[in-house]
Scaffold this motif. Structure first.
Motif, mmCIF file in Angstrom:
data_model
loop_
_atom_site.group_PDB
_atom_site.id
_atom_site.type_symbol
_atom_site.label_atom_id
_atom_site.label_comp_id
_atom_site.label_asym_id
_atom_site.label_seq_id
_atom_site.Cartn_x
_atom_site.Cartn_y
_atom_site.Cartn_z
ATOM 1 N N GLY A 11 26.265 -30.576 -39.848
ATOM 2 C CA GLY A 11 25.850 -29.270 -39.359
ATOM 3 C C GLY A 11 26.974 -28.641 -38.558
ATOM 4 N N VAL A 12 27.018 -27.316 -38.560
ATOM 5 C CA VAL A 12 28.080 -26.591 -37.852
ATOM 6 C C VAL A 12 27.457 -25.625 -36.852
ATOM 7 C CG1 VAL A 12 30.114 -25.112 -38.095
ATOM 8 C CG2 VAL A 12 29.517 -26.718 -39.934
ATOM 9 N N LEU A 13 27.954 -25.654 -35.631
ATOM 10 C CA LEU A 13 27.519 -24.719 -34.595
ATOM 11 C C LEU A 13 28.701 -23.857 -34.174
ATOM 12 C CD1 LEU A 13 25.856 -27.583 -34.071
ATOM 13 C CD2 LEU A 13 24.955 -26.279 -32.144
ATOM 14 N N PHE A 14 28.431 -22.580 -33.928
ATOM 15 C CA PHE A 14 29.451 -21.683 -33.394
ATOM 16 C C PHE A 14 28.904 -21.096 -32.103
ATOM 17 C CE2 PHE A 14 31.699 -17.640 -32.858
ATOM 18 C CZ PHE A 14 33.017 -18.047 -33.040
ATOM 19 N N ASN A 15 29.565 -21.421 -31.002
ATOM 20 C CA ASN A 15 29.106 -21.018 -29.667
ATOM 21 C C ASN A 15 27.630 -21.345 -29.459
ATOM 22 O OD1 ASN A 15 31.647 -20.136 -28.942
ATOM 23 N ND2 ASN A 15 31.259 -17.992 -29.437
ATOM 24 N N GLY A 16 27.248 -22.545 -29.906
ATOM 25 C CA GLY A 16 25.911 -23.052 -29.662
ATOM 26 C C GLY A 16 24.856 -22.711 -30.690
ATOM 27 N N ALA A 17 25.184 -21.833 -31.627
ATOM 28 C CA ALA A 17 24.208 -21.422 -32.643
ATOM 29 C C ALA A 17 24.570 -22.023 -33.998
ATOM 30 C CB ALA A 17 24.160 -19.901 -32.749
ATOM 31 N N CYS A 18 23.551 -22.519 -34.718
ATOM 32 C CA CYS A 18 23.788 -23.052 -36.062
ATOM 33 C C CYS A 18 24.310 -21.945 -36.966
ATOM 34 C CB CYS A 18 22.497 -23.612 -36.647
ATOM 35 S SG CYS A 18 21.960 -25.135 -35.844
ATOM 36 N N ILE A 19 25.293 -22.270 -37.801
ATOM 37 C CA ILE A 19 25.932 -21.275 -38.637
ATOM 38 C C ILE A 19 26.264 -21.863 -40.009
ATOM 39 C CG2 ILE A 19 28.216 -21.870 -37.723
ATOM 40 C CD1 ILE A 19 29.042 -18.955 -38.045
ATOM 41 N N ASN A 20 26.166 -21.026 -41.028
ATOM 42 C CA ASN A 20 26.600 -21.427 -42.361
ATOM 43 C C ASN A 20 28.104 -21.203 -42.440
ATOM 44 O OD1 ASN A 20 26.708 -22.107 -45.081
ATOM 45 N ND2 ASN A 20 26.237 -20.028 -45.744
ATOM 46 N N PHE A 21 28.876 -22.268 -42.502
ATOM 47 C CA PHE A 21 30.348 -22.158 -42.449
ATOM 48 C C PHE A 21 30.930 -23.017 -43.566
ATOM 49 C CE2 PHE A 21 33.371 -21.037 -38.748
ATOM 50 C CZ PHE A 21 34.384 -20.702 -39.626
ATOM 51 N N PRO A 22 30.901 -22.497 -44.818
ATOM 52 C CA PRO A 22 31.335 -23.295 -45.971
ATOM 53 C C PRO A 22 32.763 -23.821 -45.870
ATOM 54 C CG PRO A 22 30.255 -21.269 -46.677
ATOM 55 C CD PRO A 22 30.461 -21.156 -45.205
ATOM 56 N N THR A 23 33.661 -23.058 -45.254
ATOM 57 C CA THR A 23 35.056 -23.496 -45.142
ATOM 58 C C THR A 23 35.167 -24.763 -44.306
ATOM 59 O OG1 THR A 23 35.743 -21.181 -45.297
ATOM 60 C CG2 THR A 23 37.385 -22.745 -44.537
ATOM 61 N N VAL A 24 34.462 -24.799 -43.196
ATOM 62 C CA VAL A 24 34.466 -25.986 -42.335
ATOM 63 C C VAL A 24 33.776 -27.153 -43.033
ATOM 64 C CG1 VAL A 24 33.563 -26.948 -40.176
ATOM 65 C CG2 VAL A 24 34.662 -24.705 -40.184
ATOM 66 N N LYS B 196 28.597 -33.690 -37.029
ATOM 67 C CA LYS B 196 28.258 -32.492 -36.258
ATOM 68 C C LYS B 196 29.561 -31.829 -35.826
ATOM 69 C CE LYS B 196 26.007 -30.971 -31.980
ATOM 70 N NZ LYS B 196 25.351 -31.425 -30.729
ATOM 71 N N VAL B 197 29.725 -30.554 -36.185
ATOM 72 C CA VAL B 197 30.925 -29.803 -35.825
ATOM 73 C C VAL B 197 30.522 -28.709 -34.843
ATOM 74 C CG1 VAL B 197 32.879 -28.450 -36.661
ATOM 75 C CG2 VAL B 197 31.886 -30.223 -38.128
ATOM 76 N N ASP B 198 30.990 -28.815 -33.631
ATOM 77 C CA ASP B 198 30.643 -27.858 -32.576
ATOM 78 C C ASP B 198 31.879 -27.006 -32.271
ATOM 79 O OD1 ASP B 198 29.533 -26.483 -30.489
ATOM 80 O OD2 ASP B 198 28.931 -28.243 -29.336
ATOM 81 N N ILE B 199 31.812 -25.727 -32.662
ATOM 82 C CA ILE B 199 32.946 -24.810 -32.500
ATOM 83 C C ILE B 199 32.660 -23.853 -31.354
ATOM 84 C CG2 ILE B 199 34.371 -23.056 -33.642
ATOM 85 C CD1 ILE B 199 33.189 -24.170 -36.329
ATOM 86 N N THR B 200 33.609 -23.697 -30.444
ATOM 87 C CA THR B 200 33.478 -22.686 -29.391
ATOM 88 C C THR B 200 34.695 -21.780 -29.407
ATOM 89 O OG1 THR B 200 34.488 -24.139 -27.719
ATOM 90 C CG2 THR B 200 32.090 -24.178 -27.907
ATOM 91 N N SER B 201 34.463 -20.488 -29.162
ATOM 92 C CA SER B 201 35.565 -19.526 -29.145
ATOM 93 C C SER B 201 35.143 -18.251 -28.426
ATOM 94 C CB SER B 201 35.997 -19.173 -30.576
ATOM 95 O OG SER B 201 37.026 -18.199 -30.553
ATOM 96 N N PRO B 202 36.064 -17.649 -27.662
ATOM 97 C CA PRO B 202 35.785 -16.344 -27.062
ATOM 98 C C PRO B 202 36.056 -15.203 -28.038
ATOM 99 C CG PRO B 202 37.928 -17.100 -26.349
ATOM 100 C CD PRO B 202 37.360 -18.196 -27.203
#
Length: 282
Positions: free
Chosen positions: A49-62, A79-85
């Motif tokens: 599963g992939v999260l972006f800034n805490g929210a689950c996201i469909n991220f086919p590239t990752v 589990k891939v947890d991505i954070t970014s401003p």
């Protein structure tokens, strides 16, 4: 658990170099990395599963990077947890940054002993296959202000003698990279404009380095954005015109409805051009 960072990347000019082999499809052009980017934390999980800034996201590239690097490992999920401003889809190369940082972090987590070049190629191929980018991974792998003028290996680039410095930007909304790359008529016009821009960049970069080089590159980028037909959002056009009216230089972020400049302007966010490439975080 393992972590890695990859910087955001602002593309100024790009030309699509098509190829049936994703490992050989890439882009030519110019761009630079900024201090903000993505931080990725990976850990074993019962499913991927992939999260972006805490929210689950469909991220086919990752997911493509995860699938490739965990192949035959016996692991059920990551589990891939991505954070970014920085915002997704607005021209900061976050899909490439996320893919590259995920590859670096997985290499640490799973003790794969792959070198950074192989990991970067894994991320690049995932970008190409999912039509989310063509040249960001190369820039994020090297870091700095880079120019790519010759077709060939996707990770080959030359660093321009541009110092780390403040950059100002404002984004208004996303452009879907996949829609642009999937539109043959549009890519033809983009490549035609890019050929002119690349010839100018070749002349600029082969001359003796000078303090005006970066401003000259901005002018090339602005002309490319016009000739390629990509500069069409009225908010972006008006913002660039306002900066130029005050004696500044500015251009459109590729690919996003946004503006970047070396001059501060209304409602701009300050970032910084940096030379640091992607890296694991210990």
């Amino acid at each position: 658990m393992a972590r890695a960072f990859a910087p955001g990347n602002i593309s100024c000019v790009f030309k699509v170099i098509p190829h049936a082999d994703p490992a050989r499809m890439h882009s030519l052009g110019m761009g630079f990395t900024v201090k903000e980017g993505v931080e990725v934390t990976v850990s074993e999980h019962h499913e991927t599963g992939v999260l972006f800034n805490g929210a689950c996201i469909n991220f086919p590239t990752v997911r493509a990077v995860v699938n490739r690097l965990t192949q035959n490992s016996g692991i059920t999920g990551i589990k891939v947890d991505i954070t970014s401003p920085l915002p997704l889809g607005c021209g900061f190369g976050l899909s490439g940054a996320a893919a590259l940082a995920t590859a670096y972090a997985l290499n640490e987590l799973l003790t794969l002993h792959k070198d950074s070049e192989k990991l970067a190629m894994t991320a690049h191929i995932a970008e190409v296959e999912n039509r989310t980018g063509l040249g960001d991974v190369c820039s994020q792998y090297h870091g700095g202000c880079l120019v790519k003028l010759k077709e060939g290996y996707p990770l080959t680039a030359d660093r321009l003698p541009i110092t780390e410095q403040p950059i100002y930007y404002r984004y208004f909304g996303p452009i879907q990279t996949s829609e642009v790359l999937g539109n043959r008529e549009q890519t033809t016009r983009i490549n035609r404009a890019a050929d002119v821009a690349l010839r100018t960049l070749q002349t600029l970069t082969s001359a003796k380095p000078n303090a005006d080089l970066f401003n000259a590159c901005f002018a090339v980028s602005k002309q490319f954005s016009v000739e390629s037909g990509l500069l069409s959002d009225a908010r972006v056009i008006d913002t660039i015109a306002g900066i130029e009216a005050e004696g500044g230089v500015a251009s459109m972020i590729m690919l996003g409805n946004g503006v970047f400049s070396t001059h501060s302007f209304d409602n701009a966010v300050e970032t910084r051009l940096i030379h640091n490439p992607a890296r694991p975080i210990s």
